[in-house]
Design an enzyme around this catalytic site. Structure first.
Site, PDB file in Angstrom:
ATOM      1  N   GLU A  97      37.875 -34.755 -26.842  1.00 18.92           N
ATOM      2  CA  GLU A  97      37.177 -34.363 -28.078  1.00 18.92           C
ATOM      3  C   GLU A  97      38.075 -34.305 -29.307  1.00 18.92           C
ATOM      4  O   GLU A  97      38.484 -33.232 -29.765  1.00 18.92           O
ATOM      5  CB  GLU A  97      36.461 -33.026 -27.879  1.00 18.92           C
ATOM      6  CG  GLU A  97      35.418 -33.102 -26.790  1.00 18.92           C
ATOM      7  CD  GLU A  97      34.479 -31.908 -26.770  1.00 18.92           C
ATOM      8  OE1 GLU A  97      34.731 -30.920 -27.468  1.00 18.92           O
ATOM      9  OE2 GLU A  97      33.463 -31.980 -26.060  1.00 18.92           O
ATOM     10  N   GLU A 146      31.197 -34.729 -19.814  1.00 19.05           N
ATOM     11  CA  GLU A 146      30.719 -33.346 -19.821  1.00 19.05           C
ATOM     12  C   GLU A 146      29.253 -33.334 -20.225  1.00 19.05           C
ATOM     13  O   GLU A 146      28.833 -34.107 -21.091  1.00 19.05           O
ATOM     14  CB  GLU A 146      31.477 -32.456 -20.834  1.00 19.05           C
ATOM     15  CG  GLU A 146      32.897 -32.123 -20.467  1.00 19.05           C
ATOM     16  CD  GLU A 146      33.583 -31.245 -21.515  1.00 19.05           C
ATOM     17  OE1 GLU A 146      32.889 -30.480 -22.227  1.00 19.05           O
ATOM     18  OE2 GLU A 146      34.811 -31.347 -21.628  1.00 19.05           O
TER      19      GLU A 146
HETATM   20  C1  GBH Z   1      33.211 -28.962 -24.902  1.00 21.06           C
HETATM   21  O1  GBH Z   1      33.086 -28.850 -26.281  1.00 21.06           O
HETATM   22  C2  GBH Z   1      34.637 -28.722 -24.473  1.00 21.06           C
HETATM   23  O2  GBH Z   1      35.261 -29.917 -24.078  1.00 21.06           O
HETATM   24  C3  GBH Z   1      34.781 -27.689 -23.406  1.00 21.06           C
HETATM   25  O3  GBH Z   1      36.106 -27.288 -23.319  1.00 21.06           O
HETATM   26  C4  GBH Z   1      33.843 -26.542 -23.692  1.00 21.06           C
HETATM   27  O4  GBH Z   1      34.027 -25.455 -22.842  1.00 21.06           O
HETATM   28  C5  GBH Z   1      32.445 -27.059 -23.552  1.00 21.06           C
HETATM   29  O5  GBH Z   1      32.228 -28.191 -24.341  1.00 21.06           O
HETATM   30  C6  GBH Z   1      31.380 -26.044 -23.894  1.00 21.06           C
HETATM   31  O6  GBH Z   1      31.514 -25.618 -25.209  1.00 21.06           O
HETATM   32  O7  GBH Z   1      32.485 -22.519 -33.297  1.00 21.06           O
HETATM   33  O8  GBH Z   1      30.364 -22.926 -34.347  1.00 21.06           O
HETATM   34  O9  GBH Z   1      32.326 -24.198 -35.034  1.00 21.06           O
HETATM   35  C7  GBH Z   1      31.766 -29.060 -26.775  1.00 21.06           C
HETATM   36  C8  GBH Z   1      31.740 -29.255 -28.260  1.00 21.06           C
HETATM   37  C9  GBH Z   1      32.571 -28.363 -30.239  1.00 21.06           C
HETATM   38  C10 GBH Z   1      30.933 -27.176 -29.093  1.00 21.06           C
HETATM   39  C11 GBH Z   1      32.965 -27.098 -30.977  1.00 21.06           C
HETATM   40  C12 GBH Z   1      31.288 -25.917 -29.845  1.00 21.06           C
HETATM   41  C13 GBH Z   1      32.219 -25.024 -31.838  1.00 21.06           C
HETATM   42  C14 GBH Z   1      31.149 -24.699 -32.786  1.00 21.06           C
HETATM   43  N1  GBH Z   1      32.061 -28.039 -28.950  1.00 21.06           N
HETATM   44  N2  GBH Z   1      31.816 -26.231 -31.121  1.00 21.06           N
HETATM   45  S1  GBH Z   1      31.624 -23.500 -33.946  1.00 21.06           S
END
Ligand code: GBH
Length: 487
Positions: free
Chosen positions: A204, A393
């Site tokens: 990511e 994922e």
């Molecule tokens: C993935 O991210 C990751 O690869 C993994 O480590 C994680 O545990 C899993 O998904 C579940 O989250 O804080 O409001 O700015 C998924 C994409 C991008 C989703 C960052 C959450 C943060 C939003 N993620 N996002 S915010």
């Protein structure tokens, strides 16, 4: 007020006979009820099913066997950065429990497992002398997986940058970190590709850059001005490209290399040729700083125009490295980013704002859009001609409050998974070349800034005791894998 669900009222609500304590509905090792052969919901023969995790989210043991600190250790230990001050110090204690955790995978019937290597275990200060004890953990992990019939898929970077590189070079703000990543990736590839045949460089890119260096909500918690942010994004792309090259140079023949990217996903509002074409245009531009650059070897005109004077400085050799050929593309698919329709005016698509009532899971960002698991891989195949796609994922967060009997009846997660998988099944049926699916996640774990509240596991983890309990969704997923179809 939350109604506590007992096994008894669960059964009664469902209109079923009362389930007794000995009914093994939640025991993932019990015989799953497998529907009769292909009922039109099947996946291709040989489709790979598994689960995914990441080092800092599950391992714990952060000071053990010579591991150096990562940016997530420092970030999570800094007040106010994570919910309830949560850290990955212990997490799921997987470092000590990996053998029994592999038995949980085996009980599910999973055939593949995606995990990540903690760079600071292997190179405690990011560069220099490797730490043999650090690599040894992954060596043993891989052996144990193979001994249990599970094929390892290894990610080299899932966000735990050695803190030493943050201190020394400002992390990914410097191209020195891109080069250091390539050296580390090549080293691990040389050591483990006698047994690990599938590698992912970075997980990511958008999260590494935009959350780590833009909004600052993830480690290292920086809020860089646009010019530096664009250059940091470019450095991360370079890191990926140099990593691919280093892996190819060091790995055993037959090793396959890809990436695990979180693409922004555009969904056509209506399945007309016009809206579908508009969604492709949107998808390409929404990922212009990342996957589009990697797969096309260039930044789009719109991307550079938007960046203006802040555009990254780069050479044509940079773009060549960034677009080093890949054997497959992995995508993490969770939520729709935009529902779009075709318009005549530039840029040819209109993005409809999400209504306030749009449903989401426990994580507020996790909007429920099952069709993302159809469109994301289809777009990859149609826009860039990707021939080998993995869903690296997909999963759902829930509160997962155990019922009075200690069980977790996560029908919300099952609803989510069934609908997403039905869309993935549609894609494979139509010939979109998706080879496998890694469910996030095997266990509840350290959900980054959200701490331990948003649970993603098929197995519930009681953090006070480290006890793992199969949720109802574990039975569901086991049946999906056994039948190779949506159940
Ligand atoms: C993935 O991210 C990751 O690869 C993994 O480590 C994680 O545990 C899993 O998904 C579940 O989250 O804080 O409001 O700015 C998924 C994409 C991008 C989703 C960052 C959450 C943060 C939003 N993620 N996002 S915010």
């Amino acid at each position: 007020m939350r109604t506590r669900l007992t096994r008894r009222n669960f059964a009664q609500a469902a209109g079923a006979a009362v389930i007794t304590a000995s009914t093994p509905i939640l025991d993932a090792s019990a015989q799953a009820t497998v529907p009769a052969a292909n009922t039109g919901r099947g996946f291709p023969e040989g489709f790979l099913w598994g689960t995914a995790t990441a080092s800092y989210q599950i391992e714990g043991a952060v000071t053990e066997d010579g591991r150096g600190p990562s940016i997530w250790d420092v970030f999570s230990h800094t007040r106010g950065n994570t919910r309830d001050g949560a850290t990955g110090d212990v997490a799921d204690d997987h470092y000590h429990r990996y053998k029994s955790d592999i038995q949980l995978m085996k009980a599910l019937g999973a055939k593949v497992y995606r995990f990540s290597v903690a760079w600071p275990r292997v190179f405690p200060s990011g560069v220099g002398t490797p730490n043999p004890k650090g690599l040894d953990f992954y060596d043993r992990l891989v052996d144990e997986l193979l001994a249990n019939g599970i094929d390892p898929y290894m990610t080299l970077y899932h966000w735990d940058l050695p803190q030493a590189l943050q201190d020394r070079w400002g992390g990914w703000e410097s191209r020195d970190t891109s080069r250091a990543f390539a050296d580390y990736a090549g080293y691990v590839a040389a050591k483990l590709t006698d047994r690990v045949k599938h590698l992912f460089t970075l997980n990511e890119l958008t999260v590494i850059v935009d959350l780590g260096y833009g909004s600052g909500v993830f480690a290292p918690g920086l809020k860089l001005p646009p010019e530096q942010l664009y250059q940091t994004r470019h450095n991360v792309l370079i890191g990926h490209g140099l990593g691919v090259q280093a892996i190819r140079a060091q790995a055993q023949a037959g090793t396959k290399v890809g990436i695990a990217e979180n693409t922004a996903i555009a969904i056509p509002i209506i399945e007309t040729p016009e809206d579908i074409a508009a969604a492709r245009v949107a998808m390409r531009e929404m990922n212009a700083g990342y996957l589009t650059a990697i797969l096309e070897g260039r930044y789009t005109d719109a991307y550079l125009a938007t960046a203006g004077a802040n555009a990254p400085k780069f050479t044509s050799e940079d773009m060549k490295a960034i677009s080093s050929p890949l054997d497959f593309v992995g995508i993490n698919v969770y939520a729709p980013n935009a529902y779009v329709r075709s318009i005549d005016a530039a840029p040819g698509y209109l993005s409809i704002p999400f209504p306030a009532s749009f449903p989401h899971m426990e994580s507020k960002w996790l909007r429920i859009g099952p069709e993302t698991l159809y469109w994301a891989p289809r777009h990859l195949a149609e826009i860039w001609g990707v021939k080998d796609i993995y869903i690296t994922e997909n999963g759902a967060s829930a509160a997962d409050v155990p019922a009075d009997d200690g069980m977790v009846y996560d029908t919300d997660r099952i609803m989510y998974l069934r609908n997403y998988l039905a869309n993935l099944q549609r894609a494979t049926t139509e010939g979109v070349p998706v080879k496998g699916y890694f469910l996030w996640s095997l266990l509840d774990n350290f959900e980054w800034a959200d701490g331990y509240n948003n649970r993603f596991g098929l197995y519930h983890v009681d953090y006070a005791t480290q006890k793992r309990t199969a949720k109802l969704s574990a039975s569901f997923y086991r049946a999906v894998m056994a039948a190779n179809q949506v159940v």
